[in-house]
Design a protein around this motif. Structure first.
Motif, PDB file in Angstrom:
ATOM      1  N   TRP A  51     -34.639  92.703  93.572  1.00  0.00           N
ATOM      2  CA  TRP A  51     -33.744  91.748  94.224  1.00  0.00           C
ATOM      3  C   TRP A  51     -34.080  91.578  95.702  1.00  0.00           C
ATOM      4  O   TRP A  51     -34.022  90.459  96.222  1.00  0.00           O
ATOM      5  CB  TRP A  51     -32.299  92.184  94.068  1.00  0.00           C
ATOM      6  N   LEU A  52     -34.403  92.677  96.388  1.00  0.00           N
ATOM      7  CA  LEU A  52     -34.786  92.574  97.798  1.00  0.00           C
ATOM      8  C   LEU A  52     -36.012  91.677  97.953  1.00  0.00           C
ATOM      9  O   LEU A  52     -36.050  90.794  98.816  1.00  0.00           O
ATOM     10  CB  LEU A  52     -35.059  93.963  98.388  1.00  0.00           C
ATOM     11  N   CYS A  53     -36.990  91.895  97.105  1.00  0.00           N
ATOM     12  CA  CYS A  53     -38.210  91.077  97.156  1.00  0.00           C
ATOM     13  C   CYS A  53     -37.926  89.637  96.758  1.00  0.00           C
ATOM     14  O   CYS A  53     -38.454  88.694  97.370  1.00  0.00           O
ATOM     15  CB  CYS A  53     -39.278  91.681  96.240  1.00  0.00           C
ATOM     16  N   TYR A  54     -37.092  89.449  95.749  1.00  0.00           N
ATOM     17  CA  TYR A  54     -36.756  88.115  95.262  1.00  0.00           C
ATOM     18  C   TYR A  54     -36.044  87.301  96.347  1.00  0.00           C
ATOM     19  O   TYR A  54     -36.390  86.140  96.604  1.00  0.00           O
ATOM     20  CB  TYR A  54     -35.887  88.229  94.007  1.00  0.00           C
ATOM     21  N   PHE A  55     -35.070  87.904  96.999  1.00  0.00           N
ATOM     22  CA  PHE A  55     -34.340  87.189  98.048  1.00  0.00           C
ATOM     23  C   PHE A  55     -35.253  86.868  99.229  1.00  0.00           C
ATOM     24  O   PHE A  55     -35.145  85.789  99.817  1.00  0.00           O
ATOM     25  CB  PHE A  55     -33.122  87.997  98.494  1.00  0.00           C
ATOM     26  N   ARG A  56     -36.144  87.771  99.560  1.00  0.00           N
ATOM     27  CA  ARG A  56     -37.101  87.498 100.646  1.00  0.00           C
ATOM     28  C   ARG A  56     -38.005  86.341 100.255  1.00  0.00           C
ATOM     29  O   ARG A  56     -38.263  85.436 101.053  1.00  0.00           O
ATOM     30  CB  ARG A  56     -37.925  88.750 100.955  1.00  0.00           C
ATOM     31  N   ALA A  57     -38.484  86.341  99.017  1.00  0.00           N
ATOM     32  CA  ALA A  57     -39.337  85.247  98.541  1.00  0.00           C
ATOM     33  C   ALA A  57     -38.564  83.930  98.533  1.00  0.00           C
ATOM     34  O   ALA A  57     -39.107  82.889  98.933  1.00  0.00           O
ATOM     35  CB  ALA A  57     -39.873  85.570  97.144  1.00  0.00           C
ATOM     36  N   LEU A  58     -37.289  83.959  98.108  1.00  0.00           N
ATOM     37  CA  LEU A  58     -36.474  82.741  98.101  1.00  0.00           C
ATOM     38  C   LEU A  58     -36.273  82.211  99.510  1.00  0.00           C
ATOM     39  O   LEU A  58     -36.252  80.999  99.725  1.00  0.00           O
ATOM     40  CB  LEU A  58     -35.102  83.004  97.472  1.00  0.00           C
ATOM     41  N   GLN A  59     -36.117  83.117 100.459  1.00  0.00           N
ATOM     42  CA  GLN A  59     -35.923  82.711 101.841  1.00  0.00           C
ATOM     43  C   GLN A  59     -37.164  82.006 102.377  1.00  0.00           C
ATOM     44  O   GLN A  59     -37.062  81.068 103.164  1.00  0.00           O
ATOM     45  CB  GLN A  59     -35.598  83.936 102.694  1.00  0.00           C
ATOM     46  N   ALA A  89     -28.565  81.358  95.188  1.00  0.00           N
ATOM     47  CA  ALA A  89     -29.097  82.282  96.192  1.00  0.00           C
ATOM     48  C   ALA A  89     -29.946  81.547  97.223  1.00  0.00           C
ATOM     49  O   ALA A  89     -29.907  81.881  98.410  1.00  0.00           O
ATOM     50  CB  ALA A  89     -29.918  83.379  95.522  1.00  0.00           C
ATOM     51  N   LYS A  90     -30.706  80.561  96.793  1.00  0.00           N
ATOM     52  CA  LYS A  90     -31.543  79.798  97.731  1.00  0.00           C
ATOM     53  C   LYS A  90     -30.675  79.150  98.802  1.00  0.00           C
ATOM     54  O   LYS A  90     -30.992  79.201  99.982  1.00  0.00           O
ATOM     55  CB  LYS A  90     -32.363  78.741  96.972  1.00  0.00           C
ATOM     56  N   VAL A  91     -29.545  78.593  98.392  1.00  0.00           N
ATOM     57  CA  VAL A  91     -28.627  77.980  99.351  1.00  0.00           C
ATOM     58  C   VAL A  91     -27.951  79.067 100.189  1.00  0.00           C
ATOM     59  O   VAL A  91     -27.844  78.946 101.410  1.00  0.00           O
ATOM     60  CB  VAL A  91     -27.571  77.113  98.628  1.00  0.00           C
ATOM     61  N   GLY A  92     -27.527  80.137  99.534  1.00  0.00           N
ATOM     62  CA  GLY A  92     -26.799  81.197 100.222  1.00  0.00           C
ATOM     63  C   GLY A  92     -27.621  81.993 101.216  1.00  0.00           C
ATOM     64  O   GLY A  92     -27.094  82.486 102.213  1.00  0.00           O
ATOM     65  N   VAL A  93     -28.903  82.133 100.978  1.00  0.00           N
ATOM     66  CA  VAL A  93     -29.749  82.967 101.840  1.00  0.00           C
ATOM     67  C   VAL A  93     -30.212  82.212 103.093  1.00  0.00           C
ATOM     68  O   VAL A  93     -30.720  82.824 104.034  1.00  0.00           O
ATOM     69  CB  VAL A  93     -30.950  83.527 101.034  1.00  0.00           C
ATOM     70  N   GLU A  94     -29.966  80.921 103.127  1.00  0.00           N
ATOM     71  CA  GLU A  94     -30.374  80.123 104.283  1.00  0.00           C
ATOM     72  C   GLU A  94     -29.643  80.591 105.547  1.00  0.00           C
ATOM     73  O   GLU A  94     -28.414  80.617 105.601  1.00  0.00           O
ATOM     74  CB  GLU A  94     -30.058  78.644 104.026  1.00  0.00           C
ATOM     75  N   GLY A  95     -30.401  81.005 106.524  1.00  0.00           N
ATOM     76  CA  GLY A  95     -29.831  81.460 107.780  1.00  0.00           C
ATOM     77  C   GLY A  95     -29.251  82.859 107.739  1.00  0.00           C
ATOM     78  O   GLY A  95     -28.589  83.289 108.675  1.00  0.00           O
ATOM     79  N   VAL A  96     -29.467  83.582 106.641  1.00  0.00           N
ATOM     80  CA  VAL A  96     -28.953  84.950 106.491  1.00  0.00           C
ATOM     81  C   VAL A  96     -30.143  85.859 106.223  1.00  0.00           C
ATOM     82  O   VAL A  96     -31.054  85.499 105.468  1.00  0.00           O
ATOM     83  CB  VAL A  96     -27.952  85.032 105.304  1.00  0.00           C
ATOM     84  N   ASP A  97     -30.145  87.030 106.832  1.00  0.00           N
ATOM     85  CA  ASP A  97     -31.212  87.998 106.552  1.00  0.00           C
ATOM     86  C   ASP A  97     -31.236  88.284 105.057  1.00  0.00           C
ATOM     87  O   ASP A  97     -30.177  88.510 104.443  1.00  0.00           O
ATOM     88  CB  ASP A  97     -30.962  89.289 107.333  1.00  0.00           C
ATOM     89  N   SER A  98     -32.420  88.265 104.475  1.00  0.00           N
ATOM     90  CA  SER A  98     -32.524  88.431 103.013  1.00  0.00           C
ATOM     91  C   SER A  98     -32.013  89.784 102.547  1.00  0.00           C
ATOM     92  O   SER A  98     -31.448  89.898 101.457  1.00  0.00           O
ATOM     93  CB  SER A  98     -33.967  88.211 102.552  1.00  0.00           C
ATOM     94  N   ASN A  99     -32.185  90.836 103.356  1.00  0.00           N
ATOM     95  CA  ASN A  99     -31.673  92.161 102.978  1.00  0.00           C
ATOM     96  C   ASN A  99     -30.152  92.184 102.986  1.00  0.00           C
ATOM     97  O   ASN A  99     -29.521  92.757 102.096  1.00  0.00           O
ATOM     98  CB  ASN A  99     -32.229  93.240 103.907  1.00  0.00           C
ATOM     99  N   LEU A 100     -29.545  91.532 103.982  1.00  0.00           N
ATOM    100  CA  LEU A 100     -28.087  91.446 104.044  1.00  0.00           C
ATOM    101  C   LEU A 100     -27.558  90.618 102.872  1.00  0.00           C
ATOM    102  O   LEU A 100     -26.575  90.986 102.228  1.00  0.00           O
ATOM    103  CB  LEU A 100     -27.636  90.834 105.376  1.00  0.00           C
TER     104      LEU A 100
END
Length: 143
Positions: free
Chosen positions: A84-92, A25-36
């Motif tokens: 998950w929304l919070c987790y992805f935002r934190a990872l971003q 997810a850390k790699v995947g969320v790079e350059g992508v909105d965390s909610n998307l």
């Protein structure tokens, strides 16, 4: 056969896949909105889990699920989605090796919530483990 395996086997597999989730997810969320990114991940999970349920013919049990179970499963799903929304935002925003340990503070909260709401015993061993888990998460987050 897999259904007969010990709960610890499944918990270890869960930890392995959760670790993979954080790194991928850390790699995947790079350059992508965390909610998307969360929406994409959730869509994959939706298709994947329904394929398993249908493939194993477990979907036929839908009609036998009681109202209480539906309510709590839906609420659990809402909590999962928010997590998950919070987790992805934190990872971003942060390093995976720091975000994941803080996320695992959920272990400490589960100990407390299970004692308060489920009547599970909070022994001194569980409390000590919770303190060590919290300390480890804090140390890793600040490292």
């Amino acid at each position: 056969m897999l259904g007969n395996m010990s709960w610890i086997f499944w918990a270890i597999l869960s930890a392995v896949f959760a670790a993979g989730t954080a790194v991928l997810a850390k790699v995947g969320v790079e350059g992508v909105d965390s909610n998307l990114a969360t929406a994409i991940r959730t869509s994959v999970i939706l298709v994947f889990t329904w394929a398993i349920a249908i493939g194993l013919e477990k979907h036929q049990g839908l009609g036998s699920i009681g109202r209480k179970s539906w309510i709590f499963l839906v609420l659990s799903g809402v909590c999962t989605g928010l997590s998950w929304l919070c987790y992805f935002r934190a990872l971003q925003m942060g390093e995976a090796s720091r975000v994941a340990p803080v996320d695992k503070l959920s272990v400490v909260l589960v100990l407390i919530f299970a004692a308060l709401f489920l009547g599970e015993r909070l022994t001194w061993v569980k409390a000590a483990g919770g303190v060590l888990t919290a300390a480890g998460a804090i140390i890793l987050a600040l490292a």
